[in-house]
Design a protein around this motif. Sequence first.
Motif, short mmCIF file in Angstrom:
data_model
loop_
_atom_site.label_atom_id
_atom_site.label_comp_id
_atom_site.label_asym_id
_atom_site.label_seq_id
_atom_site.Cartn_x
_atom_site.Cartn_y
_atom_site.Cartn_z
N LYS A 131 1.40 -1.41 0.26
CA LYS A 131 0.14 -0.40 0.19
C LYS A 131 1.39 1.17 0.35
O LYS A 131 0.64 2.48 -0.17
CB LYS A 131 0.02 -0.11 0.88
CG LYS A 131 -0.35 0.46 2.56
CD LYS A 131 -1.11 0.55 3.50
CE LYS A 131 -1.05 0.55 5.23
NZ LYS A 131 -2.10 0.35 5.94
N TYR A 132 2.25 0.69 -0.31
CA TYR A 132 3.02 2.39 -0.14
C TYR A 132 3.80 2.67 -1.48
O TYR A 132 5.13 1.76 -2.32
CB TYR A 132 4.18 1.82 0.42
CG TYR A 132 3.24 2.21 2.26
CD1 TYR A 132 3.42 3.05 2.63
CD2 TYR A 132 3.28 1.21 2.99
CE1 TYR A 132 2.90 2.90 4.15
CE2 TYR A 132 2.95 0.51 3.67
CZ TYR A 132 2.86 1.92 5.21
OH TYR A 132 2.34 1.98 5.89
N PRO A 133 2.55 2.67 -2.68
CA PRO A 133 3.73 2.57 -4.02
C PRO A 133 5.22 3.62 -4.21
O PRO A 133 6.04 3.19 -4.70
CB PRO A 133 2.81 2.89 -5.26
CG PRO A 133 1.44 3.51 -3.61
CD PRO A 133 1.52 3.11 -2.73
N ASN A 134 5.04 4.54 -2.93
CA ASN A 134 6.36 5.58 -4.48
C ASN A 134 6.86 5.13 -2.92
O ASN A 134 8.47 5.16 -4.28
CB ASN A 134 5.42 6.98 -3.66
CG ASN A 134 4.42 7.22 -4.13
OD1 ASN A 134 4.34 7.25 -5.77
ND2 ASN A 134 3.69 8.18 -3.38
N LEU A 135 6.93 4.71 -2.02
CA LEU A 135 8.62 4.34 -1.25
C LEU A 135 9.24 3.00 -1.71
O LEU A 135 9.89 2.39 -1.99
CB LEU A 135 8.14 4.04 -0.14
CG LEU A 135 7.31 5.36 1.31
CD1 LEU A 135 7.00 5.17 2.33
CD2 LEU A 135 8.88 6.22 0.98
N THR A 136 7.78 2.14 -2.35
CA THR A 136 8.49 1.00 -2.66
C THR A 136 9.22 0.98 -4.17
O THR A 136 10.17 0.51 -4.30
CB THR A 136 7.02 0.05 -3.34
OG1 THR A 136 6.10 0.11 -2.07
CG2 THR A 136 7.34 -1.28 -3.48
N ARG A 137 8.49 1.51 -5.00
CA ARG A 137 9.41 2.34 -6.20
C ARG A 137 11.09 2.61 -6.15
O ARG A 137 11.60 2.83 -6.67
CB ARG A 137 8.63 2.86 -7.27
CG ARG A 137 7.31 2.10 -7.75
CD ARG A 137 6.40 3.34 -8.89
NE ARG A 137 5.17 2.41 -8.87
CZ ARG A 137 4.39 3.10 -8.49
NH1 ARG A 137 3.88 4.12 -8.19
NH2 ARG A 137 3.14 2.79 -9.62
N LYS A 138 10.85 3.97 -4.67
CA LYS A 138 11.79 4.69 -4.66
C LYS A 138 13.34 3.55 -4.62
O LYS A 138 14.52 3.52 -4.80
CB LYS A 138 11.21 5.74 -4.06
CG LYS A 138 10.74 6.72 -4.68
CD LYS A 138 10.63 7.92 -3.24
CE LYS A 138 10.21 9.25 -3.64
NZ LYS A 138 9.51 10.06 -3.06
N HIS A 139 12.03 2.70 -3.33
CA HIS A 139 13.56 1.67 -2.73
C HIS A 139 14.18 0.98 -4.03
O HIS A 139 14.85 0.07 -4.31
CB HIS A 139 12.63 0.88 -2.30
CG HIS A 139 14.12 -0.41 -1.75
ND1 HIS A 139 14.66 -0.31 -0.26
CD2 HIS A 139 13.34 -1.64 -1.54
CE1 HIS A 139 14.79 -1.58 -0.33
NE2 HIS A 139 14.50 -2.71 -0.83
#
Length: 231
Positions: A131-139
Amino acid sequence: MQKPVNLRPLTFAVPKGRILDEALPLMAHAGVVPEAEFHDKKSRALSFACEGDEFGDMRLIRVRAFDVATFVAHGAAQIGIVGSDVVEEFAYSDLYAPVDLDFGHCRLSVAEPTDRKTDGPAASHLRVASKYPNLTRKHFEKLGIQAEVVKLNGAMELAPGLGLASRIVDLVETGRTLKDNGLAETSVILQISARLIVNRAALKTDERVGALVERFRALVAEQKAPEGAAA
């Protein structure tokens, strides 16, 4: 601080769930005390008056954690409490998190099945449930991996076993839920704690917001101080 006169209502946003349970005692010490109905589990109300009049007409709204940040960033609420995971996920320019409240500690982590590897370490593309698309993609971008994020709001642990995703990114406290579902934590994206957040414009224009920030900051510092330090 003198009693405010002729100011618009001050709205304080809080999240449902565990963080709220830990926040309420600190809020009470800061003078933010909700009316009795707030504690009535049968009540379906989302907005509540606060006892006392030190900060003028203050109301408390209880919403989902992700919505706390949205209400504050857009000025519908002037101040609130939410986890730093939400602050980092949205990264609203109009939202400021001046105080680490030092509770609600957990971490945002990557996990995958313990009994199989669905893709090798050199994979350039992964499907990840979170449910954290932005943090996931950045990681994963930092690792040179393109992450296709499947947005889920719960039951993340089911995704790998049902073939929806090879990995998940979710909040971890003890790791027990992951273990019970055949998953293992492989890396930590972010250490998390509860934060006091404010709307930047409100902080500049409403002295009550600044006063609350300083009060919460002082209370946290007092709790962290060694016993006998004030003697």
